[in-house]
Design a protein around this motif. Structure first.
Motif, short mmCIF file in Angstrom:
data_model
loop_
_atom_site.label_atom_id
_atom_site.label_comp_id
_atom_site.label_asym_id
_atom_site.label_seq_id
_atom_site.Cartn_x
_atom_site.Cartn_y
_atom_site.Cartn_z
N ILE A 153 -47.19 39.86 -57.01
CA ILE A 153 -46.78 38.00 -57.16
C ILE A 153 -47.49 37.70 -57.88
CG2 ILE A 153 -47.34 36.78 -55.99
CD1 ILE A 153 -48.51 37.96 -52.74
N THR A 154 -46.41 36.95 -59.00
CA THR A 154 -47.10 36.59 -60.49
C THR A 154 -48.16 34.81 -59.83
OG1 THR A 154 -44.70 36.26 -60.96
CG2 THR A 154 -45.87 34.85 -61.95
N THR A 155 -48.72 35.73 -60.93
CA THR A 155 -50.43 35.26 -61.26
C THR A 155 -50.68 35.36 -62.81
OG1 THR A 155 -52.52 34.64 -60.50
CG2 THR A 155 -51.36 36.94 -60.18
N TYR A 156 -51.14 34.11 -62.81
CA TYR A 156 -51.73 34.01 -64.11
C TYR A 156 -53.27 32.71 -64.86
CZ TYR A 156 -47.45 30.87 -64.46
OH TYR A 156 -46.98 30.00 -63.85
N GLY A 157 -53.64 33.29 -65.64
CA GLY A 157 -53.95 31.29 -66.50
C GLY A 157 -53.76 31.28 -67.72
N LEU A 158 -53.93 30.25 -67.64
CA LEU A 158 -54.42 29.25 -68.74
C LEU A 158 -55.61 28.90 -69.33
CD1 LEU A 158 -53.02 27.44 -71.50
CD2 LEU A 158 -53.20 25.30 -69.88
N PHE A 159 -56.13 29.55 -70.06
CA PHE A 159 -57.12 28.92 -70.41
C PHE A 159 -57.75 28.28 -71.76
CE2 PHE A 159 -56.68 33.99 -68.82
CZ PHE A 159 -57.84 33.91 -67.95
N ILE A 160 -56.89 27.21 -71.13
CA ILE A 160 -58.25 25.54 -72.07
C ILE A 160 -59.39 25.67 -70.99
CG2 ILE A 160 -56.14 25.05 -72.87
CD1 ILE A 160 -55.80 23.05 -70.42
N ASP A 161 -60.06 24.27 -71.24
CA ASP A 161 -60.93 24.03 -70.76
C ASP A 161 -60.34 22.71 -70.38
OD1 ASP A 161 -63.48 23.88 -69.56
OD2 ASP A 161 -64.57 23.61 -71.28
N PRO A 162 -60.96 22.82 -68.95
CA PRO A 162 -60.91 23.52 -68.30
C PRO A 162 -59.53 24.02 -67.42
CG PRO A 162 -59.89 21.60 -66.85
CD PRO A 162 -60.54 20.47 -68.02
N PRO A 163 -59.62 25.48 -66.99
CA PRO A 163 -58.32 26.23 -67.59
C PRO A 163 -57.46 26.31 -65.66
CG PRO A 163 -60.37 27.35 -66.50
CD PRO A 163 -60.65 26.06 -66.98
N LYS A 220 -45.61 29.71 -42.46
CA LYS A 220 -46.75 28.04 -43.00
C LYS A 220 -47.99 29.86 -43.66
CE LYS A 220 -46.15 26.04 -39.51
NZ LYS A 220 -45.54 24.29 -39.37
N GLN A 221 -47.07 29.87 -44.77
CA GLN A 221 -47.98 31.34 -45.89
C GLN A 221 -47.82 30.51 -46.95
OE1 GLN A 221 -46.44 35.57 -45.40
NE2 GLN A 221 -46.87 34.74 -43.96
N PHE A 222 -48.51 30.29 -47.63
CA PHE A 222 -48.53 30.04 -49.48
C PHE A 222 -47.21 30.93 -49.68
CE2 PHE A 222 -52.84 29.28 -48.79
CZ PHE A 222 -53.63 28.16 -49.84
N ASN A 266 -57.98 33.75 -57.02
CA ASN A 266 -57.86 34.74 -56.74
C ASN A 266 -57.85 35.06 -55.32
OD1 ASN A 266 -56.93 36.06 -59.03
ND2 ASN A 266 -59.20 35.80 -59.47
N GLY A 267 -58.61 33.37 -54.51
CA GLY A 267 -58.92 33.58 -53.40
C GLY A 267 -57.08 33.58 -52.28
N ILE A 268 -56.74 32.81 -52.61
CA ILE A 268 -55.22 31.92 -52.39
C ILE A 268 -54.20 33.21 -52.70
CG2 ILE A 268 -53.21 31.21 -52.71
CD1 ILE A 268 -55.18 28.48 -53.23
N THR A 269 -54.30 34.58 -53.76
CA THR A 269 -53.54 35.46 -54.14
C THR A 269 -53.65 36.04 -53.20
OG1 THR A 269 -53.77 35.36 -56.68
CG2 THR A 269 -53.64 37.29 -55.91
N ASN A 270 -55.81 36.58 -52.54
CA ASN A 270 -55.26 37.97 -51.41
C ASN A 270 -54.89 37.48 -50.71
OD1 ASN A 270 -57.00 39.08 -53.55
ND2 ASN A 270 -59.18 38.32 -53.04
N LEU A 271 -54.87 36.09 -50.23
CA LEU A 271 -53.73 35.55 -48.99
C LEU A 271 -52.50 35.77 -48.89
CD1 LEU A 271 -55.18 34.50 -46.42
CD2 LEU A 271 -53.97 32.41 -47.12
N MET A 272 -51.82 36.07 -50.42
CA MET A 272 -50.67 36.13 -49.81
C MET A 272 -49.97 37.39 -50.14
SD MET A 272 -50.16 33.08 -53.19
CE MET A 272 -47.83 33.76 -53.12
N TYR A 273 -50.81 38.33 -50.65
CA TYR A 273 -50.98 39.94 -50.42
C TYR A 273 -50.70 39.96 -49.09
CZ TYR A 273 -50.16 40.98 -55.72
OH TYR A 273 -49.60 40.88 -56.77
N ALA A 274 -51.69 39.27 -48.56
CA ALA A 274 -51.35 39.73 -46.90
C ALA A 274 -50.92 39.18 -46.29
CB ALA A 274 -53.44 39.51 -46.35
N LYS A 275 -49.80 38.78 -46.24
CA LYS A 275 -48.84 37.39 -45.99
C LYS A 275 -49.92 37.16 -44.43
CE LYS A 275 -44.75 40.40 -47.27
NZ LYS A 275 -46.15 41.21 -48.54
#
Length: 455
Positions: A336-346, A396-398, A413-422
């Motif tokens: 699943i695509t996931t990434y960050g933009l590390f400006i402040d706030p990120p 009803k999934q993300f 990352n909490g939402i990422t984990n839920l998406m992998y768990a389907k």
């Protein structure tokens, strides 16, 4: 001809762990033309996030009053010391890799630039080596358009070697790399102008994300020029003059940073001597297991065009390791695509954007909450940004989510984990979270989902 069981070209975030893993099964040659560790260690994540941290300390020193802290005037960024701290971190990471390779008698390190002689033969300096399995892990570099080659310019590598602050840093490109460097150097004390060819920043994001990021940067007095379709750059001594056609803007600066995209480092490999398929940009074509069209040859990391992050490169290693040594269950298409933009706030991003979900025809529900409605964000005095969830109305999934705001790069990352768990979003909504935290308001956001129609 020197024969090995495995040859790895490049020591980035996919290559190094793969070398140690494969060394348990046979002899490994790893080739590196520059510093060990690849982009992440030497001119990517490690050094830039060190600079982001220094920039944040500078920002804190100038914003004590709003938190009731009287900080005497006179804070100044010392770029030479900032660079020195960065160098210590980089060299520490690099030396760890060097020591580990040197202590492994199954791994042979070749220093120099490699190129293919044939599908299974590689030249490196005065040596020719071969193996039944070869792994291309050469990474990517900053793209340099021909329009800028006649003037002095900086890339993401060069700018990290400066020891004096630019008086006025002009950045061509309003995406992830340009925005991070723009904010950090503004906080260090440089004047900064970002020039973007499109009508908004990081156009792959949803428009509300792009607009919020632009507002965050503009609030810090970073100038942004949009719709710069034609840019003419000239140089007179140490002065850079940028003319933007259409807006009739003339911008004078002391330094120019090019941040207009990345190109794979495959051009030196002489792939024409092989049967390996690659596209017009130089990205090597691979299947779900990072295999090329040639049996025994893999392409991993940024050069295969399947990801542009340290975490996707490392996942390529995991996929290849499991394909060769395991049960072949990991695949590129599963991630699943996931990434960050590390400006402040990120910004923390996972899955589809709202525009992508609508384009794919999903019936979606969205949840939205501005950071100024989050108690912990108010207590921290960091209320810029928002959080948004995109839910499949049927399952009803993300489908995706973003958290632009304090802690967003960790919270996502909490939402990422839920998406992998389907699992459905209601798992997150109905869970009990620590109070007071920023993430505890995600369940509150999910209690008030709104339908969004396509188009």
């Amino acid at each position: 001809m020197k024969k090995f069981d495995f040859v790895i070209i490049g020591s980035g975030q996919a290559g190094v762990p793969l070398a140690f893993s494969l060394s348990k099964k046979g002899t490994v040659a790893i080739i590196e033309k520059s510093f060990l560790g690849g982009t992440c260690v030497n001119n990517g994540c490690v050094p830039t996030k060190a600079y982001v941290a220094s920039a944040r300390r500078m920002w804190d020193s100038l914003h004590g009053e709003e938190m009731g802290i009287e900080i005497p005037a006179g804070a100044k960024a010392n770029l030479e010391k900032i660079k020195e701290r960065k160098d210590i971190l980089v060299k520490g990471s690099r030396k760890g890799i060097e020591k580990s390779i040197a202590s492994n008698d199954k791994i042979t390190l070749f220093k120099g630039e490699a190129h293919f002689i044939s599908n299974n033969e590689i030249a490196i300096n005065d040596d020719t080596i071969t193996a039944k399995q070869i792994f291309i892990n050469v990474g990517a570099r900053a793209m340099i358009p021909s329009d800028f080659t006649h003037v002095d310019y900086l890339t993401n590598i060069d700018i990290l070697e400066l020891t004096k602050l630019p008086e006025h840093l002009i950045i061509i490109g309003g995406s992830y790399i340009g925005l991070e460097f723009g904010q950090m150097f503004k906080r260090f004390g440089s004047k900064v102008t970002i020039i973007e060819s499109g009508d908004r920043l990081i156009s792959k994001e949803d428009e509300n994300v792009s607009n919020a990021i632009a507002k965050i940067l503009q609030d810090e007095d970073i100038a942004i020029e949009f719709n710069a379709k034609e840019i003419n750059v000239t140089q007179d001594s140490n002065v850079i003059l940028v003319k933007v056609k259409g807006s009739d803007k003339e911008i004078t600066g002391t330094h120019l940073l090019l941040a207009v995209g990345r190109a794979p480092n495959t051009d030196t490999l002489q792939l024409d001597n092989t049967s390996i398929i690659y596209d017009e940009k130089g990205y090597v074509a691979v299947d779900d297991y990072c295999k090329t069209n040639i049996e025994g040859i893999f392409a991993i990391g940024d050069c295969n065009g399947k990801g542009a992050f340290t975490h996707t490169s490392y996942n390529d290693f995991q996929i290849v390791e499991e394909y060769i040594l395991g049960d072949k269950k990991r695949k590129i298409s599963d991630r699943i695509t996931t990434y960050g933009l590390f400006i402040d706030p990120p910004l923390g991003r996972v899955g589809l954007t709202k525009a992508e979900a609508e384009k794919k025809g999903f019936s979606i529900l969205t949840g939205y909450r501005p950071m100024n409605k989050v108690g912990r964000a108010n207590e921290k005095g960091e209320t810029k940004g928002f959080m948004e969830a995109i839910i499949d109305a049927k399952t009803k999934q993300f489908l995706g989510a973003c958290v632009l705001g304090v802690g967003g790069d960790e919270i996502i990352n909490g939402i990422t984990n839920l998406m992998y768990a389907k699992q459905p979003y209601t798992i997150f909504r109905d869970a009990i979270h620590i109070h007071p935290t920023v993430s505890e308001l995600i369940p509150t956001m999910l209690e008030d989902l709104q339908p969004t129609t396509k188009g």
